[in-house]
Design a protein around this motif. Sequence first.
Motif, PDB file in Angstrom:
ATOM      1  N   LEU A   3      18.482  42.972  35.850  1.00 38.09           N
ATOM      2  CA  LEU A   3      18.270  43.057  37.406  1.00 38.09           C
ATOM      3  C   LEU A   3      16.844  43.296  38.135  1.00 38.09           C
ATOM      4  O   LEU A   3      15.974  43.081  39.013  1.00 38.09           O
ATOM      5  CB  LEU A   3      18.835  44.868  37.198  1.00 38.09           C
ATOM      6  N   LEU A   4      15.693  43.083  37.029  1.00 38.01           N
ATOM      7  CA  LEU A   4      14.469  43.230  37.026  1.00 38.01           C
ATOM      8  C   LEU A   4      13.686  41.659  37.161  1.00 38.01           C
ATOM      9  O   LEU A   4      13.235  41.764  38.168  1.00 38.01           O
ATOM     10  CB  LEU A   4      13.904  44.016  35.717  1.00 38.01           C
ATOM     11  N   CYS A   6      24.101  47.916  40.308  1.00 37.35           N
ATOM     12  CA  CYS A   6      26.138  47.303  40.630  1.00 37.35           C
ATOM     13  C   CYS A   6      26.404  46.411  40.583  1.00 37.35           C
ATOM     14  O   CYS A   6      27.312  46.310  39.835  1.00 37.35           O
ATOM     15  CB  CYS A   6      25.990  48.717  41.099  1.00 37.35           C
ATOM     16  N   GLY A   7      24.982  45.914  41.381  1.00 39.66           N
ATOM     17  CA  GLY A   7      25.856  44.725  41.983  1.00 39.66           C
ATOM     18  C   GLY A   7      25.927  43.582  40.517  1.00 39.66           C
ATOM     19  O   GLY A   7      26.721  42.029  40.207  1.00 39.66           O
ATOM     20  N   VAL A   8      24.922  43.639  39.395  1.00 38.47           N
ATOM     21  CA  VAL A   8      24.776  42.761  38.293  1.00 38.47           C
ATOM     22  C   VAL A   8      25.563  43.099  37.476  1.00 38.47           C
ATOM     23  O   VAL A   8      26.132  42.300  37.190  1.00 38.47           O
ATOM     24  CB  VAL A   8      23.089  43.412  38.187  1.00 38.47           C
ATOM     25  N   MET A  16      37.971  45.266  44.049  1.00 40.72           N
ATOM     26  CA  MET A  16      38.056  45.152  42.952  1.00 40.72           C
ATOM     27  C   MET A  16      36.449  44.730  42.741  1.00 40.72           C
ATOM     28  O   MET A  16      36.856  46.113  41.871  1.00 40.72           O
ATOM     29  CB  MET A  16      37.588  42.649  42.682  1.00 40.72           C
ATOM     30  N   TYR A  17      35.699  45.371  42.633  1.00 43.78           N
ATOM     31  CA  TYR A  17      34.130  45.975  41.861  1.00 43.78           C
ATOM     32  C   TYR A  17      34.270  46.781  42.323  1.00 43.78           C
ATOM     33  O   TYR A  17      34.410  47.196  43.181  1.00 43.78           O
ATOM     34  CB  TYR A  17      33.058  45.097  42.822  1.00 43.78           C
ATOM     35  N   SER A  64      30.515  41.633  34.764  1.00 46.04           N
ATOM     36  CA  SER A  64      32.073  41.562  34.050  1.00 46.04           C
ATOM     37  C   SER A  64      32.955  41.732  34.454  1.00 46.04           C
ATOM     38  O   SER A  64      34.095  41.817  34.698  1.00 46.04           O
ATOM     39  CB  SER A  64      32.142  43.767  34.377  1.00 46.04           C
ATOM     40  N   GLU A  65      32.823  40.821  36.060  1.00 46.36           N
ATOM     41  CA  GLU A  65      34.045  40.173  36.925  1.00 46.36           C
ATOM     42  C   GLU A  65      34.441  41.212  37.364  1.00 46.36           C
ATOM     43  O   GLU A  65      35.997  40.484  37.284  1.00 46.36           O
ATOM     44  CB  GLU A  65      34.796  38.945  36.175  1.00 46.36           C
ATOM     45  N   GLY A  66      34.073  42.096  37.785  1.00 49.60           N
ATOM     46  CA  GLY A  66      35.228  43.691  38.212  1.00 49.60           C
ATOM     47  C   GLY A  66      35.720  44.158  37.225  1.00 49.60           C
ATOM     48  O   GLY A  66      36.870  44.790  37.521  1.00 49.60           O
ATOM     49  N   GLY A  67      36.039  43.557  36.064  1.00 50.71           N
ATOM     50  CA  GLY A  67      36.923  43.905  34.894  1.00 50.71           C
ATOM     51  C   GLY A  67      36.420  45.063  34.562  1.00 50.71           C
ATOM     52  O   GLY A  67      35.226  45.541  34.211  1.00 50.71           O
ATOM     53  N   THR A  68      36.586  45.962  33.464  1.00 44.57           N
ATOM     54  CA  THR A  68      36.649  47.267  32.067  1.00 44.57           C
ATOM     55  C   THR A  68      36.076  46.623  31.068  1.00 44.57           C
ATOM     56  O   THR A  68      35.518  47.137  30.586  1.00 44.57           O
ATOM     57  CB  THR A  68      36.877  48.220  32.636  1.00 44.57           C
TER      58      THR A  68
END
Length: 247
Positions: A90-91, A169-171, A1-2, A176-180
Motif C-alpha cells: 500500500l505504502l 482493501c484493493g491490495v 467476488m472481492y 488474496s485473489e478474493g479468497g479467504t
Amino acid sequence: MYQIGRKIIRLESVDSTNNYTAIVVKEGKAEHGTVILAVEQYAGRGQRNAEWLANAGENLTFSIFWNEVNLSVEKQFCITRFISLALLELLRKFEIDAKIKWPNDIYVGDKKIAGVLIENQLQGSNIRSSIIGIGLNVNQNNFDGLNGTSMALEKGKKFVLDDVLFSFCGVLNELSEGGTSMPLSTEANYHKNIYLLDCQAEFMQEDGSILSGMIKGVCENGKLRIESNGIENEYDLKEIKFIPQTV
Ligand code: BTN
C-alpha cells in the motif's frame, strides 16, 4: 467476488475497533471482509498491552474481520506476514518506502508509520477467523515525542483517508485473489523487507539484560533470529524488545 471492504461500518467514536469487531463476531453477525472503522478510538490497543494513540479524524484506525482463515495455530504468523507485506505494498503505491520492524510494525526510516494488532478466534487447533486491527498514520503531523511518522509527513501533503483505505482493501483483495485463505508463500518477501536485517541492534531481554546482536531473519513460527557472539538464537515477542535506535 472481492470481499474485503465490500461492507464498511463507520463509527464516530469507539473504545477500540478490535473490541467492537469482537462483539459483532460473538453475536454471529460479522461477514468476511467487513471493515470497521472509527474516526476516534478512546482506548485503542496496541501489542504487549500498549495503547494506540492517534489523533481523531487524521489517521486510519480500523479492523477487518477475516473469516475462514483456514490455518492451523502453528501457522498464525502467516497472517502477520501477509498483512505486514500488504501494508508495505500500500505504502509503495503512495511512493513511500517502508520496512517491517519485527514482528509487524511498519517503519519508514527509524520511525513508526503503522501498527497491526491481530486477534484470532480459535476452533481447536485451527484459526477459524481473525480480527485484523490496523492503525496507519496518515495526516497526523505531530507525534509529541513519540517515534512516529505519517504519510503526510513523509510526502509533504495531505491524503484523503478513504482513498488510502480503498487502496488497502484493493491490495488485500488482489493479494488474496478474493479468497479467504491467507497466502502462504510470503516468507522470502517478508525476509527481504525486515527492518535492520543483517544489522547490529540492541534488545532488552525478559530479565532486563541487554542483548546485542545481528538480525538474521524471522522463522516460520515468527521468532526473531539473532546472532550474537557467533551463536544464533530464536526469540519470541515475550522474550525480547527492541531498544530504539539512536540516530
Ligand atoms: C501496535 O503497533 O502495537 C499495534 C497497533 C494497532 C492499532 C490498531 S488501531 C485499530 C485497531 N483497534 C485497536 O484498538 N488497535 C488496532
